[in-house]
Motif scaffolding. Structure first.
Motif, PDB file in Angstrom:
ATOM      1  N   ALA A  43       1.868 -37.828 -94.918  1.00  9.89           N
ATOM      2  CA  ALA A  43       1.086 -37.907 -93.682  1.00  9.89           C
ATOM      3  C   ALA A  43      -0.244 -38.607 -93.944  1.00  9.89           C
ATOM      4  O   ALA A  43      -1.002 -38.210 -94.821  1.00  9.89           O
ATOM      5  CB  ALA A  43       0.843 -36.517 -93.129  1.00  9.89           C
ATOM      6  N   GLU A  70       1.186 -34.352 -87.522  1.00  9.58           N
ATOM      7  CA  GLU A  70       1.140 -35.202 -88.720  1.00  9.58           C
ATOM      8  C   GLU A  70       1.604 -36.603 -88.368  1.00  9.58           C
ATOM      9  O   GLU A  70       2.672 -36.774 -87.779  1.00  9.58           O
ATOM     10  CB  GLU A  70       2.045 -34.622 -89.820  1.00  9.58           C
ATOM     11  N   TYR A  72       2.672 -40.332 -89.767  1.00 11.05           N
ATOM     12  CA  TYR A  72       3.202 -41.043 -90.933  1.00 11.05           C
ATOM     13  C   TYR A  72       3.160 -42.542 -90.629  1.00 11.05           C
ATOM     14  O   TYR A  72       4.020 -43.070 -89.921  1.00 11.05           O
ATOM     15  CB  TYR A  72       4.630 -40.591 -91.236  1.00 11.05           C
ATOM     16  N   GLU A  81       4.966 -36.251 -86.235  1.00  7.17           N
ATOM     17  CA  GLU A  81       5.734 -35.008 -86.231  1.00  7.17           C
ATOM     18  C   GLU A  81       4.842 -33.817 -85.882  1.00  7.17           C
ATOM     19  O   GLU A  81       3.673 -33.788 -86.253  1.00  7.17           O
ATOM     20  CB  GLU A  81       6.325 -34.723 -87.621  1.00  7.17           C
ATOM     21  N   THR A  82       5.426 -32.870 -85.181  1.00 10.45           N
ATOM     22  CA  THR A  82       4.793 -31.566 -84.976  1.00 10.45           C
ATOM     23  C   THR A  82       5.778 -30.534 -85.522  1.00 10.45           C
ATOM     24  O   THR A  82       6.731 -30.176 -84.850  1.00 10.45           O
ATOM     25  CB  THR A  82       4.487 -31.300 -83.497  1.00 10.45           C
ATOM     26  N   LYS A  83       5.554 -30.092 -86.739  1.00 11.24           N
ATOM     27  CA  LYS A  83       6.498 -29.209 -87.431  1.00 11.24           C
ATOM     28  C   LYS A  83       6.346 -27.742 -87.061  1.00 11.24           C
ATOM     29  O   LYS A  83       7.202 -26.936 -87.363  1.00 11.24           O
ATOM     30  CB  LYS A  83       6.334 -29.365 -88.949  1.00 11.24           C
ATOM     31  N   LYS A  84       5.231 -27.390 -86.416  1.00 12.13           N
ATOM     32  CA  LYS A  84       4.999 -25.978 -86.088  1.00 12.13           C
ATOM     33  C   LYS A  84       4.988 -25.740 -84.587  1.00 12.13           C
ATOM     34  O   LYS A  84       4.350 -24.828 -84.101  1.00 12.13           O
ATOM     35  CB  LYS A  84       3.690 -25.518 -86.709  1.00 12.13           C
ATOM     36  N   ASN A 105      10.093 -25.960 -81.008  1.00  7.82           N
ATOM     37  CA  ASN A 105       9.599 -25.550 -82.327  1.00  7.82           C
ATOM     38  C   ASN A 105       9.252 -26.743 -83.209  1.00  7.82           C
ATOM     39  O   ASN A 105       8.520 -26.602 -84.183  1.00  7.82           O
ATOM     40  CB  ASN A 105      10.642 -24.685 -83.046  1.00  7.82           C
ATOM     41  N   TYR A 106       9.816 -27.906 -82.890  1.00  9.77           N
ATOM     42  CA  TYR A 106       9.614 -29.115 -83.700  1.00  9.77           C
ATOM     43  C   TYR A 106       9.756 -30.323 -82.784  1.00  9.77           C
ATOM     44  O   TYR A 106      10.563 -30.318 -81.849  1.00  9.77           O
ATOM     45  CB  TYR A 106      10.679 -29.187 -84.804  1.00  9.77           C
ATOM     46  N   LYS A 108       9.466 -34.921 -82.954  1.00  8.78           N
ATOM     47  CA  LYS A 108       9.233 -36.165 -83.686  1.00  8.78           C
ATOM     48  C   LYS A 108       9.155 -37.289 -82.666  1.00  8.78           C
ATOM     49  O   LYS A 108      10.003 -37.391 -81.780  1.00  8.78           O
ATOM     50  CB  LYS A 108      10.373 -36.422 -84.672  1.00  8.78           C
ATOM     51  N   LYS A 119      13.332 -30.176 -81.090  1.00  7.63           N
ATOM     52  CA  LYS A 119      14.357 -29.292 -81.658  1.00  7.63           C
ATOM     53  C   LYS A 119      13.837 -27.864 -81.761  1.00  7.63           C
ATOM     54  O   LYS A 119      12.643 -27.640 -81.870  1.00  7.63           O
ATOM     55  CB  LYS A 119      14.756 -29.765 -83.060  1.00  7.63           C
ATOM     56  N   SER A 136      18.333 -28.754 -78.967  1.00 10.79           N
ATOM     57  CA  SER A 136      17.764 -30.075 -79.265  1.00 10.79           C
ATOM     58  C   SER A 136      17.808 -30.937 -78.015  1.00 10.79           C
ATOM     59  O   SER A 136      18.663 -30.750 -77.147  1.00 10.79           O
ATOM     60  CB  SER A 136      18.537 -30.765 -80.407  1.00 10.79           C
TER      61      SER A 136
END
Length: 196
Positions: A43, A70, A72, A81-84, A105-106, A108, A119, A136
């Motif tokens: 990131a 994050e 990239y 991305e939002t992973k949380k 929850n996630y 991209k 997703k 998803s």
């Protein structure tokens, strides 16, 4: 002996530039290989407790909240991305006071391709009050289409339930959608009366 030194130095003078050339090219290739193998998928930007509001002509179009975002940038196809998790309110011109909402929850976002993925417990409430739940969801912004192959559960304000066992294809504003292998139940009290 003097003659042999002259011949030797002439040969070295002719071979030395070639040797330097090959050494330089060899070193450049080694450096190129070394840097090509360097890790690029990290990131470049990380934002915490993000709140973004997008405006168009003074009107709010989109509100986004995410605990961690994050970005990239150094990969072949940059993405975010939002992973949380993430929460979005999206506003339509037809219903500017009632936003649609999305939870996941996630997520991209590949902006260059105008392609987005959500997703993990994806939930959408459109401005008409219909609730869509799935695992998803994929959005092709350029084609204005959203789709999934997961089971989709749709409920409305009247208690009607539709289930698309093998997914859904929809316009990105959810004004129309198709369910695959669908079935459901309806609230009998809210069904229109049949004329005899």
């Amino acid at each position: 002996m003097n003659r042999y030194f002259k011949i030797f130095f002439k040969n070295i003078a002719g071979v030395l530039p070639l040797a330097i050339f090959f050494l330089t090219v060899s070193c450049e290739e080694d450096l190129a290989q070394k840097y090509a193998k360097k890790k690029k998928d990290f990131a470049s930007q990380i934002l915490y407790n993000t709140q973004v509001i997008q405006h168009d002509s003074g009107r709010v179009m989109l509100k986004v909240k995410a605990p961690i975002v994050e970005k990239y940038e150094f990969v072949d196809t940059p993405y975010v991305e939002t992973k949380k998790g993430l929460y979005i309110e999206f506003y339509d011109k037809k219903t500017p006071k009632t936003p649609g909402k999305l939870w996941a929850n996630y997520a991209k976002m590949i902006e260059a391709k105008q392609f987005y993925v959500a997703k993990g417990d994806v939930k959408i409430i459109n401005p008409e009050g219909q609730t869509f739940k799935m695992q998803s969801l994929y959005w092709d912004k350029s084609k204005r289409r959203m789709y999934t192959r997961d089971t989709v559960y749709i409920t409305d304000k009247d208690g009607n339930i539709l289930i698309g066992a093998h997914g859904m294809n929809a316009k990105d504003d959810f004004s129309s959608y198709s369910l695959y292998s669908s079935f459901g139940s309806a609230n009998a009290q809210k069904l229109p009366e049949m004329k005899k």
